[in-house]
Design an enzyme around this catalytic site. Structure first.
Site, PDB file in Angstrom:
ATOM      1  N   GLU A 142      -2.096  11.904   0.462  1.00 54.77           N
ATOM      2  CA  GLU A 142      -2.455  12.086   1.879  1.00 54.77           C
ATOM      3  C   GLU A 142      -1.214  12.412   2.705  1.00 54.77           C
ATOM      4  OE1 GLU A 142      -4.401  12.352   4.283  1.00 54.77           O
ATOM      5  OE2 GLU A 142      -6.415  11.691   3.757  1.00 54.77           O
ATOM      6  N   ARG A 186      -7.868  -1.185   7.765  1.00 54.89           N
ATOM      7  CA  ARG A 186      -6.515  -0.748   7.406  1.00 54.89           C
ATOM      8  C   ARG A 186      -6.231   0.557   8.130  1.00 54.89           C
ATOM      9  NH1 ARG A 186      -5.948   3.822   4.492  1.00 54.89           N
ATOM     10  NH2 ARG A 186      -7.429   4.394   2.851  1.00 54.89           N
ATOM     11  N   ASN A 211      -5.053   4.436   8.585  1.00 52.71           N
ATOM     12  CA  ASN A 211      -5.342   5.645   7.830  1.00 52.71           C
ATOM     13  C   ASN A 211      -4.468   6.788   8.331  1.00 52.71           C
ATOM     14  OD1 ASN A 211      -6.950   6.830   5.714  1.00 52.71           O
ATOM     15  ND2 ASN A 211      -8.105   7.925   7.290  1.00 52.71           N
ATOM     16  N   ASP A 217     -11.860  15.535   6.198  1.00 57.03           N
ATOM     17  CA  ASP A 217     -10.770  14.583   6.008  1.00 57.03           C
ATOM     18  C   ASP A 217      -9.600  15.005   6.896  1.00 57.03           C
ATOM     19  OD1 ASP A 217      -8.926  12.704   4.915  1.00 57.03           O
ATOM     20  OD2 ASP A 217      -9.888  12.794   2.963  1.00 57.03           O
TER      21      ASP A 217
END
Length: 290
Positions: free
Chosen positions: A20, A103, A105, A199
């Site tokens: 990522e 969490r 990202n 995404d």
């Protein structure tokens, strides 16, 4: 519009679990990216093919440039700096430490050096978007998100984009680059009903938005009206994010994931977790201020 000419290369057989947050360091001509679940920040040198990594001790959702030889990271429930010379991690502050289902990202710096990062929750819509300013102040910019994901700005700095992956929408906001305020949220792209989810994203110099489609085997380019104009097929099922890099910002880097794939799916998507590069005839533009 004619299709841009491109050549796809697998530039690093990384086999990451969840690659990522690719970012281009133009000063050193390096690409940084993360493997979230392996707790690694990678440093890839396209000229030599060498890839180094730092183990940062916990989940790392995203990174951004933060001065000479330094990155800022959003980890599980904190912000921290990473020294890219020594590998030393220096905590900045805890955020959402009282929310164990959350969490952090995706995230990115804007042109004024403000670090935008979002949280995610797979239990309920309790994710938020934050802005961390150079003066050390923290601001809540959006709430009620499920998985705060791909974000970016238009070249004229008037529009801000934000993805909420599970609801399959990319939103657009009015953006004030002087104050850092966002307003007037509207749906930019609605993928409701598709078998894939948006995404990470990046905006090119023409103001078109590129979104990596998780479980979609592709990245899609949208014009400023939110209309699909190009779909680039990829050899991996789960592309995760993208950025422009290279000397002229015409190299288009794409990260990918292998996490959660069955053995059968991995056979079909053998290069999952690798790093890819497209040679483009469109270019990116620098949004980060170091």
């Amino acid at each position: 519009m004619s299709l841009p000419q491109y050549l796809l290369k697998n530039v690093l057989e990384a086999r990451a679990r969840l690659g990522e947050s690719p970012i281009w360091d133009s000063s050193h001509k390096l690409l940084y990216w993360v493997d979230i679940y392996n707790h690694r920040v990678h440093q890839f040198n396209p000229a030599t093919g060498q890839n180094l990594f730092f183990d940062v001790g916990d989940v790392v959702g995203c990174i951004a440039l933060a001065g000479a030889n330094r990155l800022i990271m959003a980890q599980r429930d904190r912000l921290a700096f990473l020294n890219t010379q020594t590998g030393v991690v220096t905590p900045i502050m805890q955020v959402e430490a009282d929310m164990p289902d959350n969490r952090f990202n995706d995230g990115k710096c804007d042109s004024q050096g403000r670090f935008w990062f979002g949280s995610m929750c797979t239990v309920k819509a309790q994710g938020s978007l934050y802005r961390y300013d150079p003066d050390g102040s923290l601001h809540v910019m959006e709430t009620g998100l499920t998985i705060s994901n791909g974000l970016g700005w238009s070249p004229d700095a008037k529009t801000f984009y934000l993805t909420d992956s599970p609801v399959q929408k990319i939103y657009a906001y009015d953006f004030d680059y002087l104050t850092g305020d966002i307003s007037n949220r509207r749906v930019f792209v609605d993928l409701t009903g598709e078998c894939f989810i948006p995404d990470g994203l990046v905006v090119d110099a023409e103001g078109y938005v590129w979104s990596a489609m998780y479980d979609g085997w592709c990245v899609i380019r949208y014009n400023p009206l939110g209309e699909e104009v190009l779909q680039v097929k990829l050899p991996v099922q789960r592309p995760t994010s993208c950025c422009f890099g290279g000397q002229d910002l015409k190299k288009f880097y794409i990260t990918s994931a292998s996490v959660g794939l069955s053995e059968e799916e991995i056979q079909k998507s053998f290069y999952s977790g690798d790093l890819f590069c497209l040679e483009m005839d469109v270019r990116g533009f620098a949004t980060e201020s170091k």
